[in-house]
Design a protein around this motif. Structure first.
Motif, mmCIF file in Angstrom:
data_model
loop_
_atom_site.group_PDB
_atom_site.id
_atom_site.type_symbol
_atom_site.label_atom_id
_atom_site.label_comp_id
_atom_site.label_asym_id
_atom_site.label_seq_id
_atom_site.Cartn_x
_atom_site.Cartn_y
_atom_site.Cartn_z
ATOM 1 N N GLN A 43 70.713 -1.157 14.399
ATOM 2 C CA GLN A 43 71.291 -2.385 14.931
ATOM 3 C C GLN A 43 72.802 -2.256 15.111
ATOM 4 O OE1 GLN A 43 69.929 -5.858 12.787
ATOM 5 N NE2 GLN A 43 67.837 -5.091 12.681
ATOM 6 N N ARG A 44 73.462 -1.604 14.171
ATOM 7 C CA ARG A 44 74.914 -1.400 14.278
ATOM 8 C C ARG A 44 75.281 -0.628 15.534
ATOM 9 N NH1 ARG A 44 76.468 2.774 10.226
ATOM 10 N NH2 ARG A 44 76.050 4.157 11.999
ATOM 11 N N GLU A 45 74.556 0.442 15.813
ATOM 12 C CA GLU A 45 74.882 1.275 16.971
ATOM 13 C C GLU A 45 74.576 0.562 18.289
ATOM 14 O OE1 GLU A 45 76.584 4.059 17.052
ATOM 15 O OE2 GLU A 45 76.779 3.980 14.871
ATOM 16 N N PHE A 46 73.464 -0.174 18.342
ATOM 17 C CA PHE A 46 73.139 -0.876 19.588
ATOM 18 C C PHE A 46 74.102 -2.020 19.863
ATOM 19 C CE2 PHE A 46 68.467 0.579 19.309
ATOM 20 C CZ PHE A 46 68.735 1.670 20.116
ATOM 21 N N LYS A 47 74.644 -2.622 18.819
ATOM 22 C CA LYS A 47 75.606 -3.709 19.009
ATOM 23 C C LYS A 47 76.904 -3.222 19.668
ATOM 24 C CE LYS A 47 73.944 -6.746 15.325
ATOM 25 N NZ LYS A 47 74.186 -7.308 13.972
ATOM 26 N N LYS A 48 77.131 -1.933 19.654
ATOM 27 C CA LYS A 48 78.326 -1.366 20.271
ATOM 28 C C LYS A 48 78.155 -1.137 21.781
ATOM 29 C CE LYS A 48 79.488 1.295 16.085
ATOM 30 N NZ LYS A 48 79.655 2.679 15.553
ATOM 31 N N ILE B 218 66.404 -10.056 18.799
ATOM 32 C CA ILE B 218 67.788 -10.426 18.524
ATOM 33 C C ILE B 218 68.631 -10.163 19.756
ATOM 34 C CG2 ILE B 218 69.819 -9.956 17.096
ATOM 35 C CD1 ILE B 218 67.882 -9.071 14.874
ATOM 36 N N THR B 219 69.221 -11.212 20.316
ATOM 37 C CA THR B 219 70.096 -11.076 21.480
ATOM 38 C C THR B 219 71.519 -10.775 21.003
ATOM 39 O OG1 THR B 219 68.771 -12.636 22.765
ATOM 40 C CG2 THR B 219 71.023 -12.231 23.520
ATOM 41 N N ILE B 220 72.135 -9.751 21.596
ATOM 42 C CA ILE B 220 73.498 -9.398 21.202
ATOM 43 C C ILE B 220 74.480 -9.495 22.363
ATOM 44 C CG2 ILE B 220 72.810 -7.941 19.270
ATOM 45 C CD1 ILE B 220 73.213 -5.501 21.098
ATOM 46 N N ASN B 221 73.979 -9.460 23.611
ATOM 47 C CA ASN B 221 74.867 -9.501 24.770
ATOM 48 C C ASN B 221 74.107 -10.090 25.955
ATOM 49 O OD1 ASN B 221 76.669 -9.109 26.834
ATOM 50 N ND2 ASN B 221 76.929 -6.904 26.514
ATOM 51 N N GLU B 222 74.395 -11.328 26.287
ATOM 52 C CA GLU B 222 73.660 -12.019 27.352
ATOM 53 C C GLU B 222 73.743 -11.301 28.697
ATOM 54 O OE1 GLU B 222 71.626 -14.361 27.283
ATOM 55 O OE2 GLU B 222 71.914 -15.407 25.382
ATOM 56 N N SER B 223 74.819 -10.561 28.929
ATOM 57 C CA SER B 223 74.975 -9.870 30.207
ATOM 58 C C SER B 223 74.365 -8.469 30.209
ATOM 59 C CB SER B 223 76.455 -9.768 30.574
ATOM 60 O OG SER B 223 77.162 -9.008 29.610
ATOM 61 N N LYS C 242 71.512 -5.514 30.221
ATOM 62 C CA LYS C 242 70.247 -5.443 30.969
ATOM 63 C C LYS C 242 69.121 -4.756 30.200
ATOM 64 C CE LYS C 242 71.344 -1.229 33.613
ATOM 65 N NZ LYS C 242 71.411 -0.652 34.980
ATOM 66 N N TYR C 243 69.447 -4.019 29.137
ATOM 67 C CA TYR C 243 68.412 -3.275 28.423
ATOM 68 C C TYR C 243 67.939 -4.017 27.174
ATOM 69 C CZ TYR C 243 69.681 0.653 31.404
ATOM 70 O OH TYR C 243 69.928 1.457 32.489
ATOM 71 N N LYS C 244 66.626 -4.100 27.050
ATOM 72 C CA LYS C 244 65.999 -4.661 25.855
ATOM 73 C C LYS C 244 65.264 -3.528 25.149
ATOM 74 C CE LYS C 244 65.528 -9.311 27.781
ATOM 75 N NZ LYS C 244 64.630 -10.476 27.988
ATOM 76 N N ILE C 245 65.530 -3.362 23.862
ATOM 77 C CA ILE C 245 65.065 -2.166 23.165
ATOM 78 C C ILE C 245 64.104 -2.525 22.037
ATOM 79 C CG2 ILE C 245 65.776 -0.155 21.829
ATOM 80 C CD1 ILE C 245 68.405 -0.214 23.375
ATOM 81 N N SER C 246 62.981 -1.838 22.009
ATOM 82 C CA SER C 246 62.070 -1.922 20.866
ATOM 83 C C SER C 246 62.271 -0.674 20.018
ATOM 84 C CB SER C 246 60.616 -2.005 21.341
ATOM 85 O OG SER C 246 60.204 -0.782 21.929
ATOM 86 N N TYR C 247 62.063 -0.821 18.714
ATOM 87 C CA TYR C 247 62.234 0.360 17.865
ATOM 88 C C TYR C 247 61.325 0.321 16.642
ATOM 89 C CZ TYR C 247 65.138 -2.471 14.685
ATOM 90 O OH TYR C 247 65.597 -3.437 13.818
ATOM 91 N N VAL C 248 60.999 1.511 16.179
ATOM 92 C CA VAL C 248 60.404 1.714 14.852
ATOM 93 C C VAL C 248 61.461 2.467 14.068
ATOM 94 C CG1 VAL C 248 58.522 2.712 13.530
ATOM 95 C CG2 VAL C 248 58.088 1.839 15.836
ATOM 96 N N ALA C 249 62.024 1.819 13.057
ATOM 97 C CA ALA C 249 63.157 2.415 12.344
ATOM 98 C C ALA C 249 62.769 3.718 11.664
ATOM 99 C CB ALA C 249 63.711 1.426 11.322
ATOM 100 N N ILE C 250 61.681 3.700 10.912
ATOM 101 C CA ILE C 250 61.147 4.908 10.277
ATOM 102 C C ILE C 250 59.634 4.837 10.349
ATOM 103 C CG2 ILE C 250 60.749 6.036 8.051
ATOM 104 C CD1 ILE C 250 63.262 6.966 9.144
ATOM 105 N N ASP C 251 59.048 5.883 10.856
ATOM 106 C CA ASP C 251 57.614 5.937 11.115
ATOM 107 C C ASP C 251 56.864 6.410 9.869
ATOM 108 O OD1 ASP C 251 55.183 6.059 12.368
ATOM 109 O OD2 ASP C 251 55.613 7.907 13.458
ATOM 110 N N ASN C 252 56.283 5.456 9.127
ATOM 111 C CA ASN C 252 55.473 5.701 7.932
ATOM 112 C C ASN C 252 56.291 6.211 6.744
ATOM 113 O OD1 ASN C 252 53.478 5.970 6.053
ATOM 114 N ND2 ASN C 252 52.080 7.083 7.396
ATOM 115 N N LEU C 253 56.948 5.274 6.074
ATOM 116 C CA LEU C 253 57.770 5.602 4.907
ATOM 117 C C LEU C 253 56.970 6.130 3.732
ATOM 118 C CD1 LEU C 253 60.406 2.731 4.878
ATOM 119 C CD2 LEU C 253 60.884 5.172 4.908
#
Length: 280
Positions: free
Chosen positions: A49-54, A70-75, A77-88
């Motif tokens: 989240q920190r890196e995408f907010k930049k 979570i919306t961080i920048n209304e202008s 264009k990219y919406k990102i889905s993520y799996v932070a860690i796959d099977n901890l």
């Protein structure tokens, strides 16, 4: 897109260093195994989240377990889905693990999926990127930077049989399908990490991954937006196919954040055999 790609490389380097290499802060924290897993997942999510907010071009993001966009920048264009860690759960056995990303433009559906990526950590620290213009490219981490390697393409037929789900919960039809591949000399390669199992099939240039409907997961176990769409996109760009009993994964519409699906993906020959088994 370049800024999003660079953000994901920053994510990869941070998580590899602080979770998989210099992991003392987690191992020496006197936490229970469950608490350590939760701590690792929280750390990885915060890095992502920190890196995408930049990145100004990122409108917002959603994680597999957050279930909230979570919306961080209304202008943006990219919406990102993520799996932070796959099977901890695999942290305990020193397995490689991964992160998965879907990069959508304007809307979060398969039609607007513009690129997909995954990272593999641990002994195999690499990054795989897919887009329609670039195909599937992997990057190895050498001397402090990611180095682009040869494109990844699937052959029409492979020899890997990667089978998810509890065996005693498989339907008789699925067991017969799995056994038919083993009887033809296919090798079992299954880590229970979707990114790592995908990596195996791509690097071995073919095979089959199957995650069927089971008694415990009648609607499937793979989240559509965060896992099935990005992985199916990567597989298709490499020349393979990804389906469920209802058809092509990337043809699914009106998908919800919580929605899961069974999935079968890999080389075209194997997927044709899966389809034949559905129709028999």
């Amino acid at each position: 897109m370049i800024a999003v790609f660079n953000a994901i490389t920053n994510i990869a380097e941070d998580i590899e260093k602080n979770v998989f290499v210099e992991c003392e802060s987690f191992l020496e924290s006197n936490l229970t195994e469950q608490q350590m897993r939760e701590s690792v997942h929280k750390y990885c999510s915060e890095v992502i989240q920190r890196e995408f907010k930049k990145v100004k071009s990122v409108h917002g993001f959603i994680g597999k377990y957050k279930k909230e966009y979570i919306t961080i920048n209304e202008s943006g264009k990219y919406k990102i889905s993520y799996v932070a860690i796959d099977n901890l759960d695999l942290l305990d056995v020193n397995f490689s693990l991964g992160s998965i990303f879907g990069i959508y433009e304007s809307q979060m559906d398969a039609f607007h999926l513009k690129a997909a990526m995954y990272i593999t950590y641990g002994p195999t620290f690499q990054l795989v990127f897919a887009s329609k213009s670039e195909g599937v490219i992997y990057f190895s981490f050498e001397n402090g930077e990611f180095i682009e390697q040869d494109p990844l393409n699937l052959e029409k037929e492979g020899k890997i049989n990667s089978t998810a789900g509890l065996v005693h919960e498989w339907s008789s039809e699925h067991k017969e399908l799995v056994d038919s591949f083993f009887n033809k000399g296919y090798r079992l390669r299954f880590s229970d990490s979707l990114s790592l199992d995908t990596h195996q099939i791509l690097f071995k240039k073919g095979g089959l991954y199957s995650s069927p409907s089971t008694k415990s997961f009648p609607d499937g176990k793979i989240n559509v937006l965060c896992e099935a769409f990005p992985i199916s996109y990567i597989i298709e760009q490499a020349g393979g196919r990804a389906i469920s009993k209802k058809g092509r994964i990337l043809d699914m519409t009106n998908v919800t954040i919580e929605q899961n699906t069974p999935i079968y993906f890999g080389s075209t020959t194997e997927i044709q055999k899966v389809e034949d088994s559905f129709n028999s």
